[in-house]
Design a protein around this motif. Sequence first.
Motif, mmCIF file in Angstrom:
data_model
loop_
_atom_site.group_PDB
_atom_site.id
_atom_site.type_symbol
_atom_site.label_atom_id
_atom_site.label_comp_id
_atom_site.label_asym_id
_atom_site.label_seq_id
_atom_site.Cartn_x
_atom_site.Cartn_y
_atom_site.Cartn_z
ATOM 1 N N LYS A 65 1.474 -5.854 5.258
ATOM 2 C CA LYS A 65 1.741 -6.613 4.047
ATOM 3 C C LYS A 65 1.121 -7.997 4.177
ATOM 4 C CE LYS A 65 5.901 -4.104 2.771
ATOM 5 N NZ LYS A 65 7.306 -4.168 2.356
ATOM 6 N N SER A 103 1.392 0.017 7.860
ATOM 7 C CA SER A 103 1.465 -0.602 6.542
ATOM 8 C C SER A 103 1.531 -2.111 6.748
ATOM 9 C CB SER A 103 2.697 -0.100 5.778
ATOM 10 O OG SER A 103 2.847 -0.811 4.568
ATOM 11 N N HIS A 117 -2.862 -0.053 3.806
ATOM 12 C CA HIS A 117 -2.563 1.081 4.677
ATOM 13 C C HIS A 117 -3.745 1.310 5.617
ATOM 14 C CE1 HIS A 117 0.561 2.908 1.689
ATOM 15 N NE2 HIS A 117 0.926 1.749 2.181
ATOM 16 N N GLU A 162 -0.179 -4.762 -0.140
ATOM 17 C CA GLU A 162 0.039 -3.852 0.988
ATOM 18 C C GLU A 162 -1.253 -3.119 1.315
ATOM 19 O OE1 GLU A 162 3.306 -0.439 2.353
ATOM 20 O OE2 GLU A 162 3.295 -1.270 0.327
#
Length: 641
Positions: free
Chosen positions: A342, A340, A353, A351
């Motif tokens: 940021k 993850s 993924h 964010e």
Amino acid sequence: MSPVSMHDDEVQHYASSILVKGQQYFATLTNERLVIDGPTSREFKTTAILAAYPIPLQEREPAVKIVFATPAGQKEMIWTFPCSEQFREGERDAWVDSITNIIGENPLAVPAESANELTRTDISKDIVIETEAEKPKPSETITIIENKPEEKPAGEPDLIPGETITISTAGVRVKHTFFTIYLTNLRLILQNNAGKIGREFAISDLKDAAELESDAGEPEIALSVGMQSGLRQMILSFPTKPARDAWMSELQAKLPAHRPAPKQEVPAAPERVGTFVPATNEKTLITTPDVRIKNRLSVIHLTNTRFVVDSPSGLVGEFALNTLNRAVRMASEIGEPGISLKIGSSMGEKEMHIIFSSVNDREAWIDALTEVIPDRAITAPETRDYTVTTVTPQKPVHTQQISCPSCYAMNHAADEYCSFCGAELHPAPAEERQQRQQKRAKPEKVRAERPPRMPKPKAPYNGSIMGFITRPTDAFSYYCRDGVKQALPFFLVSGVIWSVITVLFLAFIIPLILKLDKATFPIITSLQSIPLLLVILMLILFVMWAVCVLLHGVISGGLSALLEPGASFGECMGVVMRSSMTYAVCGWIPILGMFAASIWAAVCAWKGLAASQDMGQGAAAAASFVGLIVVYAVLVCIGVI
């Protein structure tokens, strides 16, 4: 149904329409999988099919029972067929033969004879059943050589001829369950404490393995397993570190991800991955292909100046290193390793993924991002539980200011109370202050305690007609076995009252209230002078009302008989017909009267069905309101509403 997309090496064996829980699907069987397409699509590998055999239902309808192996245990699915009655047995036999031929090729499959021993519940009510019966052992599918039986240690799983155990360890934890695991030359076996095989995987399904440690310091192995739905990850927690190291060395010798690559005499030129080209003096730190971002395969690059997301069609996005705020390990919904990330922007922090195909790629990116992302210390402002204010007495600047005798703050001489602490600036003598306090004090009122209110006793129901709309539960319990014949006079009187009041209100009251003009509304105003037209309109409204109420009763009676086998269709019709009294009470009110009366009648029918037919509240409400909804839908379609 659309045909199933198959690759070049996949062969279709059989396909046809099936029924599961009354819903129609289209099933396709290939040499690798069983695909069920319909309102909700499912897909099973043929290695997960344990057995398939014919069974008769209570109505002697031919059906097929299929047993699957899932992570949650064994599940059963029962199929029937929507074709003509004379073709159902042939369709059943064709599916049983096709599935038996497919699972017969798998040495780990369970034959149909052993599946008959599974414990199952009533198949007339449940289509898919999760059983608690013992899972059939793989030894039940193997032909045992009787002339030379081999002795094996107690608790060791049954092996296929030619299969040997490479390594085994007891007390290995997977999630919250402990297993004894065995690695053979063909498969990985997880056996529970009762000696039953919980899960097993072919060596070809094991893709990658990486050693790690848990937060509590337990030695673990992250094992990646290939499934039909994608790559999944299983964490094995070992009791000791030497056991973990021994398993890791054996897995590295067998898994394709850890086999040494063949040596090349002439080093080949490195191929460029993706379309990304670094700029002058830009150094690429790490590059990883086949990374999934938002269900899209991409190639990601990390250089000494930026983070780049690439694809075969071109660059998707690039971010400067000073915008990368934080990188945290994560896992996808099916357990795949991921990060993850940021990223800061002018719109705030977002964010991203990133899902990797192996744990090693994820750990390499974590190490690289740790080096380039600077540590940003966040300092929180100091907080105190309380604050102390110190007041320093000031000297009076002029004669109009006075010092407070309590806190010594300066106040105007005309003020009576201190603006800082609230004390009196000109305190009166003690006797005068006592007299003021006595005057201000008010005598307390003594309230007499009231006796608690007793609930009014509910009068017993005496069979009155108004009880069908005011107390439907008591009324329909009192007349619980009345059918259409007993409710018909009551129904006709309610309709006549409603139609007569509605027409009279329309002909005489509405024109008087709204002051309708004869030239603008000739039909409504002519009703006052033509009695025959009044009678015809009453008959038309009565017929339309009777048809709608009877349609409501037919639908509610049919649903009641379907949801509750013990419910009587005639009695349910009688309940709806008696509930139509609400139209005579408030249905003649303009505009809102019909809607209020219909909803009131549906509520009364709901309570009546639950009381007279011993139905559940949910089933009774569904039977009543579905009929009302269908009636309104019909009125909208024919243009009445």
